[in-house]
Write an enzyme that holds these catalytic residues in place. Structure first.
Site, PDB file in Angstrom:
ATOM      1  N   CYS A 259       0.916  -0.885  -0.206  1.00 25.96           N
ATOM      2  CA  CYS A 259       0.195  -0.647  -0.008  1.00 25.96           C
ATOM      3  C   CYS A 259       1.011   1.097  -0.129  1.00 25.96           C
ATOM      4  CB  CYS A 259      -1.029   0.192   0.857  1.00 25.96           C
ATOM      5  SG  CYS A 259      -2.911  -1.559   1.403  1.00 25.96           S
ATOM      6  N   HIS A 338      12.932   1.112   5.247  1.00 21.92           N
ATOM      7  CA  HIS A 338      12.343  -0.433   4.758  1.00 21.92           C
ATOM      8  C   HIS A 338      12.868  -1.527   6.074  1.00 21.92           C
ATOM      9  CE1 HIS A 338      11.735  -3.985   2.609  1.00 21.92           C
ATOM     10  NE2 HIS A 338      11.689  -3.313   1.423  1.00 21.92           N
ATOM     11  N   HIS A 434      -1.589  20.362   6.630  1.00 19.76           N
ATOM     12  CA  HIS A 434      -3.271  19.431   5.792  1.00 19.76           C
ATOM     13  C   HIS A 434      -2.558  17.899   5.682  1.00 19.76           C
ATOM     14  CE1 HIS A 434      -5.978  22.320   4.589  1.00 19.76           C
ATOM     15  NE2 HIS A 434      -4.312  22.138   3.617  1.00 19.76           N
ATOM     16  N   HIS A 438      -2.910   7.319   5.007  1.00 23.08           N
ATOM     17  CA  HIS A 438      -3.545   5.924   4.465  1.00 23.08           C
ATOM     18  C   HIS A 438      -4.490   4.955   5.419  1.00 23.08           C
ATOM     19  CE1 HIS A 438      -4.480   1.477   2.547  1.00 23.08           C
ATOM     20  NE2 HIS A 438      -3.158   1.755   3.715  1.00 23.08           N
ATOM     21  N   HIS A 467     -14.029   5.302   5.285  1.00 17.67           N
ATOM     22  CA  HIS A 467     -15.992   5.279   4.493  1.00 17.67           C
ATOM     23  C   HIS A 467     -16.678   5.550   3.447  1.00 17.67           C
ATOM     24  CE1 HIS A 467     -19.870   6.679   5.385  1.00 17.67           C
ATOM     25  NE2 HIS A 467     -19.909   5.914   6.393  1.00 17.67           N
ATOM     26  N   ASN A 471     -10.213   0.691   1.991  1.00 20.40           N
ATOM     27  CA  ASN A 471      -9.084   1.186   1.607  1.00 20.40           C
ATOM     28  C   ASN A 471      -8.855   0.131   0.150  1.00 20.40           C
ATOM     29  OD1 ASN A 471      -5.967   0.320   2.023  1.00 20.40           O
ATOM     30  ND2 ASN A 471      -6.166  -0.827   3.837  1.00 20.40           N
TER      31      ASN A 471
END
Length: 539
Positions: A259, A338, A434, A438, A467, A471
Site C-alpha cells: 500500500c 524499510h 494537511h 493511508h 468510509h 482501503n
C-alpha cells in the site's frame, strides 16, 4: 510484563443475543485484546534523528562557508565610510577594470554552476482518482450476502467478516469488482483481472489527460504500481498500447510493494525526471481487488476481503519550468523506511496459500506493533527536514539528555531516582497544514491520531476516505487529497503530508507544498457527496 501490557488495548464487543444453549435469550459480550502502536514518547532511536539531520546538511559546506564570507566582507566594508566606499569602488573600476571584470566573471560563473547543479523542482500539475459506476456499489449487508451466496464460507467465517465490517469504519457505498459480485465462483481469472485493471487505470488516465490537456505522446516517463496483479505484458505496457504512447518512453512497473508503493512510484518518477530535464511523468497507482479475493476460512486471510476496495489514481509530474504557473503542488521531501531485514516485519503481510491451497494475503496479529515501529523510524527521520527550528531544538535537546543520562544512576543514587527525561515529541501540526494518512483501517487511524496527537480535523480526510471508498491501497492518499480539494481547504503555501505504509514492511512519507489556492475542481470523485461529509464517527 508491564511493558508488554502497555502494548495491548482492550475492547468490549456486544455479540448480540444468544440463540441457543443455557444462556439463550440473554445478551453476550466478549473482550477483544489487540496490540496497539508503541508509545513514541517512550522510545525514539537517536540514529534515525541523526539520519534526518544528515539529509538536512548534505550541502553543509554552504552553511559553513557563506556566513564566514559574509562576516569577512561585512567587517571590511564596515571599516569604511560611505564616501570612502564609493571613492574606492570608483577608483578600482577606473584604474583596475580587468580586476573588476574578472571578479564579475567569477561571480557569474559561480552562480551559473550553482543553479545548474541544483536539481530541478518537481511539480505536480494535477491528479485524478477513478470513481467506479454505481452498479458496483456494495453495502456491508450486501457484502455478507454475496459472500454467503458464493458458498465458499461457513457461518463462523461469515460472522467473523460481519464483525470486522461493523468495526472497520467502512461505509455502505464502497465498490467491489464484478468478478466478485456477479461470479458464482467469487474468483477472478486473468481475463477478469485485466478487465478490472483496464477499467480503473484507463478511467483515471482519461480524466487526467482531459484535466491537464496533455497528449499521451507527450509523456516521457510512466510508472505503474500494483502489488498483487502483475500480468505479462505488464500493466504499464497495457497503458502504452491503449494510448499509443511514443516508442522511447521510460516505463516502469512496480509489483508486490504493498500500500505504500504510490510514494515509491513518485520517488522513482522524481529520479527519472531529474536525469531527464524538460520532461513530464505519469504515475498510476492501483490495486486489482478481484484477482486476490480469498475464498477460504483462515481468519487472518479473510481480513483483506473486508477492507480492500476498487480504486486508482493517476498523477502528472513535471520538471519543466514553464509548468511553474499551472502546477498545483511542488514536491519537497520523500522519506522512505524499510524494515524488511527483520523476519517478523517481512512476514507481517504475506501472500501465500492456506491449507486448502486458496491463495490470499495473511495479516499478522502483530501488524499494528510492526507498523508503529516503521512509522516511528520514518517520522523521526522526517522531523529535521520539516519541523520549525524551535521544535527541533526542544526535540533534539531532550533526546540527547535522555540518551546521555536516562536510565543511569549516579553515586549514591537509587536507579529509580536517576535523572531521566522523556524525549519531547514534536508537534507535527506546526510542520503541516494537511494530513493524508493511508486509510488502512479505523484501528490504525485511531492509534495514529493518539500517538501523533492529531485533531479530528487532521484525520478527517483519512477517515472519510475509508468510509466512502474503503482501503484502496496505494491510491488512498490521493483520494484523501481529492477530499481536501473538494472541501476547498488547500491554500497557497500549505504543506501536505502523505503518509503510507505497507508490506515489506515499509513506511513512506511525501511532503508537498501548495503553489496556489486550490479551488473546487470540476472533476473529482467527491463532488456528488462532499456536502454530506464529514459523517459522524462510529464508536
Amino acid at each position: 510484563m508491564a511493558n508488554e501490557r502497555d502494548l495491548l488495548s482492550t475492547e468490549i464487543v456486544n455479540r448480540g443475543i444468544e440463540s441457543s444453549g443455557p444462556n439463550a435469550g440473554s445478551q453476550t459480550f466478549s473482550v477483544r485484546v489487540r496490540r496497539r502502536l508503541p508509545d513514541f514518547l517512550q522510545s525514539v532511536n537517536l540514529k534515525y534523528v541523526k539520519l534526518g539531520y544528515h539529509y538536512l546538511i548534505n550541502h553543509g559546506i554552504y552553511l559553513a562557508t557563506i556566513p564566514v564570507l559574509v562576516l569577512v566582507f561585512s567587517a571590511e566594508v564596515g571599516s569604511l565610510s560611505r564616501e570612502e566606499l564609493w571613492r574606492k569602488l570608483w577608483e578600482d573600476a577606473r584604474y583596475d577594470l580587468a580586476t573588476v571584470l574578472g571578479f564579475f566573471g567569477v561571480f557569474v560563473f559561480t552562480l551559473s554552476v550553482y543553479f545548474m547543479s541544483r536539481p530541478r523542482s518537481i511539480y505536480l500539475i494535477d491528479f485524478a482518482c477513478f470513481k467506479p459506476q454505481d452498479d458496483l456499489k456494495v453495502s456491508k449487508e450486501q457484502f455478507i450476502e454475496h459472500a454467503r451466496k458464493s458458498g465458499k464460507f461457513d457461518e463462523a467465517s461469515l460472522e467473523f467478516q460481519k464483525r470486522i465490517l461493523q468495526s472497520s469504519g467502512i461505509g455502505d457505498e464502497t465498490y467491489i469488482p464484478k468478478s466478485v459480485i456477479m461470479s458464482p465462483e467469487n474468483c477472478a481469472t486473468m481475463k477478469e483481472g485485466r478487465s478490472e485493471a483496464s477499467m480503473v487505470m484507463f478511467g483515471a488516465l482519461d480524466e487526467l489527460f482531459e484535466k491537464t490537456r496533455l497528449r499521451p505522446k507527450d509523456v516521457g516517463v510512466l510508472v505503474v504500481n500494483c502489488s498483487i496483479f502483475n500480468p505479462t505484458p505488464s500493466l504499464s505496457a497495457m497503458i502504452i498500447n491503449h494510448y499509443k504512447m511514443r516508442g522511447n518512453i521510460l516505463s516502469y512497473n512496480l509489483g508486490g510493494m504493498g500500500c505504500s508503493a504510490g510514494i515509491i512510484a513518485v520517488d522513482l518518477a522524481r529520479d527519472m525526471l531529474e536525469s531527464n530535464p524538460n520532461n513530464c511523468a505519469v504515475v498510476v497507482s492501483t490495486e486489482i481487488v478481484g484477482y486476490n479475493w480469498y475464498q477460504g476460512q483462515d481468519r487472518s486471510m479473510l481480513i483483506p476481503n473486508c477492507f480492500f476496495r476498487m480504486g486508482c489514481s493517476a498523477v502528472l509530474l513535471s520538471n519543466r519550468r514553464r509548468d511553474y504557473h499551472r502546477a498545483k503542488y511542488r514536491l519537497e521531501h520523500i522519506v522512505r523506511t524499510h524494515k524488511g531485514a527483520d523476519d517478523r516485519s517481512f512476514r507481517s503481510v504475506y501472500q501465500e496459500e492456506d491449507e486448502q491451497r486458496f491463495k490470499g494475503l495473511k495479516i499478522s496479529k502483530d501488524l499494528i506493533e510492526i507498523g508503529g515501529d516503521a512509522l516511528k523510524t520514518n517520522i523521526t527521520t522526517l522531523g529535521p527536514l520539516v519541523l520549525p527550528f524551535s521544535e527541533q531544538l526542544l526535540f533534539f535537546g531532550t533526546l540527547v539528555w535522555r540518551h546521555l543520562f536516562g536510565g543511569n544512576s549516579g553515586p549514591g543514587l537509587h536507579p529509580s531516582s536517576a535523572p531521566s527525561k522523556k524525549p519531547y515529541i514534536p508537534d507535527y501540526k506546526l510542520a503541516f497544514e494537511h494530513f493524508c494518512v493511508h486509510a488502512a483501517s479505523k484501528t490504525v487511524l485511531d492509534e495514529l491520531q493518539r500517538n501523533l496527537e492529531l485533531s479530528e480535523k487532521n484525520v478527517e480526510a483519512s477517515r472519510m476516505t475509508l468510509h466512502r471508498f474503503g482501503n484502496t491501497s496505494s491510491s488512498s492518499i490521493w483520494y484523501e487529497l481529492a477530499y481536501l480539494e473538494a472541501k476547498e481547504r488547500v491554500k497557497k503555501g500549505d504543506r501536505v503530508w502523505q503518509l503510507a505504509f505497507g508490506s515489506g514492511f515499509k513506511c513512506n512519507s511525501a511532503v508537498w507544498r501548495s503553489m496556489r489556492r486550490v479551488k473546487k475542481p470540476t472533476r473529482n470523485p467527491w463532488l456528488d457527496c462532499i456536502d454530506t461529509y464529514p459523517v459522524a464517527r462510529s464508536p
